[in-house]
Motif scaffolding. Structure first.
Motif, PDB file in Angstrom:
ATOM      1  N   TRP A 270       0.654  -1.486   0.286  1.00 47.06           N
ATOM      2  CA  TRP A 270       0.025  -0.400   0.220  1.00 47.06           C
ATOM      3  C   TRP A 270       1.367   1.265   0.098  1.00 47.06           C
ATOM      4  CZ3 TRP A 270      -5.012  -1.201  -0.890  1.00 47.06           C
ATOM      5  CH2 TRP A 270      -5.246  -2.288  -0.330  1.00 47.06           C
ATOM      6  N   GLN A 271       0.653   1.842  -1.028  1.00 42.86           N
ATOM      7  CA  GLN A 271       0.954   3.190  -1.248  1.00 42.86           C
ATOM      8  C   GLN A 271       0.327   4.519  -0.521  1.00 42.86           C
ATOM      9  OE1 GLN A 271       1.939   5.744  -4.986  1.00 42.86           O
ATOM     10  NE2 GLN A 271       4.514   4.876  -4.491  1.00 42.86           N
ATOM     11  N   LEU A 272       1.391   4.726   0.115  1.00 45.72           N
ATOM     12  CA  LEU A 272       0.337   6.009   1.011  1.00 45.72           C
ATOM     13  C   LEU A 272       0.733   7.377   0.329  1.00 45.72           C
ATOM     14  CD1 LEU A 272      -0.786   7.623   3.591  1.00 45.72           C
ATOM     15  CD2 LEU A 272       0.908   7.716   4.961  1.00 45.72           C
ATOM     16  N   LEU A 273      -0.451   8.024   0.570  1.00 46.16           N
ATOM     17  CA  LEU A 273      -1.010   9.358  -1.124  1.00 46.16           C
ATOM     18  C   LEU A 273      -1.132  10.634   0.329  1.00 46.16           C
ATOM     19  CD1 LEU A 273      -1.507   8.585  -3.694  1.00 46.16           C
ATOM     20  CD2 LEU A 273       0.003   8.452  -3.432  1.00 46.16           C
ATOM     21  N   GLY A 274      -0.866  11.995   0.416  1.00 47.67           N
ATOM     22  CA  GLY A 274      -0.580  13.058   0.980  1.00 47.67           C
ATOM     23  C   GLY A 274      -0.341  14.038   0.548  1.00 47.67           C
ATOM     24  N   GLY A 275      -0.896  14.999   1.142  1.00 44.30           N
ATOM     25  CA  GLY A 275      -0.715  16.813   1.074  1.00 44.30           C
ATOM     26  C   GLY A 275      -1.820  17.783   1.006  1.00 44.30           C
ATOM     27  N   SER A 276      -1.510  19.407   0.823  1.00 44.64           N
ATOM     28  CA  SER A 276      -2.403  19.422   1.262  1.00 44.64           C
ATOM     29  C   SER A 276      -3.431  19.958   1.108  1.00 44.64           C
ATOM     30  CB  SER A 276      -1.586  20.724   1.589  1.00 44.64           C
ATOM     31  OG  SER A 276      -1.289  21.842   0.153  1.00 44.64           O
ATOM     32  N   ASP A 277      -3.650  19.849  -0.545  1.00 45.01           N
ATOM     33  CA  ASP A 277      -5.134  19.692  -1.866  1.00 45.01           C
ATOM     34  C   ASP A 277      -5.077  18.451  -1.807  1.00 45.01           C
ATOM     35  OD1 ASP A 277      -6.587  19.574  -4.060  1.00 45.01           O
ATOM     36  OD2 ASP A 277      -5.376  21.648  -5.036  1.00 45.01           O
ATOM     37  N   LYS A 278      -6.443  17.805  -1.795  1.00 40.76           N
ATOM     38  CA  LYS A 278      -6.647  16.843  -2.117  1.00 40.76           C
ATOM     39  C   LYS A 278      -6.942  16.546  -3.738  1.00 40.76           C
ATOM     40  CE  LYS A 278     -12.047  16.928  -2.662  1.00 40.76           C
ATOM     41  NZ  LYS A 278     -12.972  17.248  -2.378  1.00 40.76           N
ATOM     42  N   LYS A 279      -6.926  17.274  -4.374  1.00 43.66           N
ATOM     43  CA  LYS A 279      -6.149  16.883  -6.544  1.00 43.66           C
ATOM     44  C   LYS A 279      -5.060  16.886  -6.574  1.00 43.66           C
ATOM     45  CE  LYS A 279     -10.709  19.133  -6.793  1.00 43.66           C
ATOM     46  NZ  LYS A 279     -11.470  19.703  -8.659  1.00 43.66           N
TER      47      LYS A 279
ATOM     48  N   VAL B 294      -5.187  12.823   3.056  1.00 42.53           N
ATOM     49  CA  VAL B 294      -4.496  11.728   2.024  1.00 42.53           C
ATOM     50  C   VAL B 294      -5.676  10.530   1.131  1.00 42.53           C
ATOM     51  CG1 VAL B 294      -2.940  11.458   4.192  1.00 42.53           C
ATOM     52  CG2 VAL B 294      -5.538  10.981   4.807  1.00 42.53           C
ATOM     53  N   ALA B 295      -4.637   9.298   0.903  1.00 44.18           N
ATOM     54  CA  ALA B 295      -5.312   8.080   0.310  1.00 44.18           C
ATOM     55  C   ALA B 295      -4.704   7.477  -0.087  1.00 44.18           C
ATOM     56  CB  ALA B 295      -5.686   8.620  -1.077  1.00 44.18           C
ATOM     57  N   VAL B 296      -4.852   6.292  -0.501  1.00 45.92           N
ATOM     58  CA  VAL B 296      -3.613   5.309  -0.458  1.00 45.92           C
ATOM     59  C   VAL B 296      -3.757   4.166  -1.835  1.00 45.92           C
ATOM     60  CG1 VAL B 296      -3.588   3.903   2.219  1.00 45.92           C
ATOM     61  CG2 VAL B 296      -4.381   3.469  -0.035  1.00 45.92           C
ATOM     62  N   ARG B 297      -2.548   3.769  -2.758  1.00 44.69           N
ATOM     63  CA  ARG B 297      -2.811   2.975  -3.831  1.00 44.69           C
ATOM     64  C   ARG B 297      -2.109   1.871  -3.688  1.00 44.69           C
ATOM     65  NH1 ARG B 297       0.535   6.940  -6.593  1.00 44.69           N
ATOM     66  NH2 ARG B 297      -1.011   8.117  -7.417  1.00 44.69           N
ATOM     67  N   ALA B 298      -3.275   0.813  -4.590  1.00 47.49           N
ATOM     68  CA  ALA B 298      -2.494  -0.558  -4.565  1.00 47.49           C
ATOM     69  C   ALA B 298      -1.581  -1.159  -5.072  1.00 47.49           C
ATOM     70  CB  ALA B 298      -3.858  -1.363  -4.177  1.00 47.49           C
ATOM     71  N   LEU B 299      -0.333  -1.102  -4.754  1.00 47.82           N
ATOM     72  CA  LEU B 299       0.682  -1.541  -6.220  1.00 47.82           C
ATOM     73  C   LEU B 299       0.690  -2.967  -5.705  1.00 47.82           C
ATOM     74  CD1 LEU B 299       3.151   0.710  -4.231  1.00 47.82           C
ATOM     75  CD2 LEU B 299       1.547   1.150  -6.699  1.00 47.82           C
ATOM     76  N   ASP B 300       0.585  -3.837  -7.258  1.00 47.84           N
ATOM     77  CA  ASP B 300       1.179  -5.129  -7.411  1.00 47.84           C
ATOM     78  C   ASP B 300       2.575  -5.600  -6.988  1.00 47.84           C
ATOM     79  OD1 ASP B 300       3.070  -4.460  -9.348  1.00 47.84           O
ATOM     80  OD2 ASP B 300       1.199  -4.959 -11.182  1.00 47.84           O
ATOM     81  N   ARG B 301       2.926  -7.083  -6.861  1.00 51.34           N
ATOM     82  CA  ARG B 301       4.365  -7.404  -7.105  1.00 51.34           C
ATOM     83  C   ARG B 301       5.540  -6.453  -7.393  1.00 51.34           C
ATOM     84  NH1 ARG B 301       6.527 -10.650 -10.420  1.00 51.34           N
ATOM     85  NH2 ARG B 301       5.106 -11.331 -11.849  1.00 51.34           N
TER      86      ARG B 301
ATOM     87  N   SER C 244       0.763   0.198  -9.888  1.00 45.93           N
ATOM     88  CA  SER C 244      -0.423   0.946  -9.694  1.00 45.93           C
ATOM     89  C   SER C 244      -1.438  -0.019 -10.255  1.00 45.93           C
ATOM     90  CB  SER C 244      -0.746   2.373  -9.746  1.00 45.93           C
ATOM     91  OG  SER C 244      -1.955   2.719  -9.254  1.00 45.93           O
ATOM     92  N   LEU C 245      -2.790  -0.701  -8.745  1.00 39.77           N
ATOM     93  CA  LEU C 245      -3.963  -1.142  -9.492  1.00 39.77           C
ATOM     94  C   LEU C 245      -5.336  -1.073  -8.847  1.00 39.77           C
ATOM     95  CD1 LEU C 245      -3.171  -4.691  -7.144  1.00 39.77           C
ATOM     96  CD2 LEU C 245      -2.617  -4.518 -10.011  1.00 39.77           C
ATOM     97  N   ALA C 246      -5.400   0.183  -8.523  1.00 41.47           N
ATOM     98  CA  ALA C 246      -6.384   1.309  -8.207  1.00 41.47           C
ATOM     99  C   ALA C 246      -5.896   1.837  -7.337  1.00 41.47           C
ATOM    100  CB  ALA C 246      -7.309   0.686  -7.838  1.00 41.47           C
ATOM    101  N   ARG C 247      -6.836   3.285  -7.235  1.00 42.05           N
ATOM    102  CA  ARG C 247      -6.852   4.667  -6.039  1.00 42.05           C
ATOM    103  C   ARG C 247      -7.211   4.708  -5.317  1.00 42.05           C
ATOM    104  NH1 ARG C 247      -5.315  10.842  -5.884  1.00 42.05           N
ATOM    105  NH2 ARG C 247      -7.172  10.389  -4.868  1.00 42.05           N
ATOM    106  N   SER C 248      -8.128   4.501  -3.372  1.00 46.60           N
ATOM    107  CA  SER C 248      -8.899   5.002  -3.094  1.00 46.60           C
ATOM    108  C   SER C 248      -9.120   6.749  -3.521  1.00 46.60           C
ATOM    109  CB  SER C 248      -8.541   4.950  -1.924  1.00 46.60           C
ATOM    110  OG  SER C 248      -7.528   6.272  -1.454  1.00 46.60           O
TER     111      SER C 248
END
Length: 460
Positions: A404-413, A439-446, A450-454
């Protein structure tokens, strides 16, 4: 590995939010509070246990019943809550060249079986509901897709025999695409009521369940094998005429049964590629032996003899009064679902237990248990929830996520990658930096793709 250590390992499998539901009879997930699958206790897990997932369908006293996929450590892979009555015969099959999920569901408020079978694709989307034809109702015991994209299904059918209502054994083969009935068979007229071991009800107004069909198998010659629990018999049925070609077991057996072969109240009779027959031998109820068994039988149809090749039993002994199955795996191992008893065990070819687990709550069971390889690619997105400085994330049914890759920032876009954590269970917990409002997460494969993002979530 000692049992005490394994029990400690089982405790370590509590969800990340254990404090919110540690004493509940179900798993609790912050990111998916709508899912409440039963807890699973792991007693034995060796490195020789087969790969793939375990497919079960908890019901009865489960907080939520429904199809459930777990890994070898009892961790949830996918769960779809239905209701406490749940579903049965949940497994992977092939339909029109693709791997699909299938199961039976349906009891009405008056407890009558409605007989609806479901076929879902690898994205957990409904492909088709299947029902029997000719106005009959399918039941919970069998929904088998054949190599010709037809379905074999057991039927719930009451008939009048002289002065008594009788629940006969019946089944159909139906073309799944068109719904056309290709074959239909009924036990009354072919199997006498006197073949039954089931006690005749004293009250003539009570229905007599004399046959109790629970398995339909296409044999190597194209004819059918049928297991009837209440006659303790396997029947070979002629596809063209419907006539009984032979009986194995029971009061009118055409075979000489070797030492240790005799079985009773059995389920899940299957013809294997090497010609052997496998089954789950309940031995109850009423009790015939001290424990239920998985059996492998060598059947000589020419000389009409049957020999016992292998018998698989649980330690300590388990007696399953109903339900149950035994699946032969491609590597020669056997997976046994103990039906009424809430255990699942994988045995090596010589009977050594390689995996042993059970539902954590008394009164929860699964009609059958299977093991399959499975790749699930849900169409929805990963879900996230934030509590304080912790993010919780999960993606129900996604089997290819490795991190799981954590994404973050001051602007949700305009979120940027911050860190990545490995996927170790259904739900991941990620500690959040203090200065990241979105914040959001990105699902990563092996391979890190990227498989999908929340969706993005704002911190309160």
């Amino acid at each position: 590995m000692k049992r005490a250590a394994l029990l400690l390992g089982a405790l370590a499998l509590l969800p990340s939010s254990a404090s919110a539901g540690a004493y509940a009879p179900f798993r609790h997930f912050v990111s998916r509070p709508d899912l409440k699958p039963p807890r699973v206790k792991l007693f034995t897990l060796t490195r020789y246990a087969s790969p793939g997932y375990v497919f079960i369908a908890p019901k009865k006293k489960a907080t939520q019943g429904g199809p459930l996929i777990i890994d070898n450590r009892g961790r949830v892979i996918w769960f779809m809550p239905v209701d406490r009555r749940g579903v049965t015969d949940f497994r992977v099959q092939h339909y029109r060249g693709k791997r699909v999920l299938t199961w039976w569901r349906g009891k009405s408020a008056d407890n009558k079986r409605l007989g609806r079978y479901s076929i879902y694709d690898s994205s957990y989307r409904l492909i088709k509901y299947v029902r029997p034809g000719n106005g009959l109702s399918g039941d919970m015991h069998e929904f088998k897709i054949t190599a010709h994209n037809t379905a074999l299904m057991t039927l719930s059918h009451r008939v009048r025999v002289k002065t008594r209502d009788v629940l006969e054994g019946a089944f159909q083969e139906v073309d799944i695409r068109t719904g056309r009935v290709l074959f239909e068979w009924h036990s009354v007229g072919h199997v006498a009521l006197t073949e039954s071991y089931y006690r005749l009800p004293r009250n003539p107004d009570h229905t007599y369940d004399y046959f109790h069909i629970n398995t339909i198998e296409v044999d190597r010659d194209g004819n059918f094998l049928v297991s009837a629990r209440n006659t303790h018999t396997i029947y070979k049925i002629n596809r063209r005429t419907g006539a009984v070609m032979w009986r194995l077991g029971g009061k009118r057996s055409d075979f000489e049964l070797g030492r240790g072969v005799a079985f009773g109240w059995q389920h899940d009779v299957r013809r294997q590629a090497d010609g052997t027959l496998t089954m789950f031998d309940n031995e109850a109820a009423p009790k015939l032996r001290k424990q239920s068994r998985g059996l492998v039988l060598r059947v000589d149809e020419r000389h009409r003899t049957v020999a016992l090749l292998h018998s698989f039993v649980h330690t300590p002994p388990i007696l399953a009064v109903d339900q149950g199955n035994m699946q032969k795996l491609a590597n020669g191992h056997y997976l046994v679902g103990w039906g009424h008893q809430p255990y699942v065990t994988e045995f090596g070819p010589h009977g050594k237990p390689l995996l042993d687990l059970r539902f954590g709550r008394v009164g929860v069971d699964s009609y059958r248990a299977y093991r399959f390889a499975w790749v699930g690619r849900p169409r929805d997105k990963p879900t996230v929830a934030v509590e304080g400085n912790t993010l919780y994330t999960s993606w129900n049914g996604a089997t290819e996520v490795r991190s799981w890759q954590l994404l973050g920032g001051s602007d949700k876009k305009k979120l940027r990658p911050l860190l990545a954590v490995p996927k170790t269970g259904f739900e991941a917990t990620i500690a959040l930096p203090a200065d990241v409002p979105w914040v959001a997460v990105r699902a990563l494969d092996r391979l890190g793709r990227s498989l999908a993002r929340s969706a993005a979530v704002g911190r309160a």
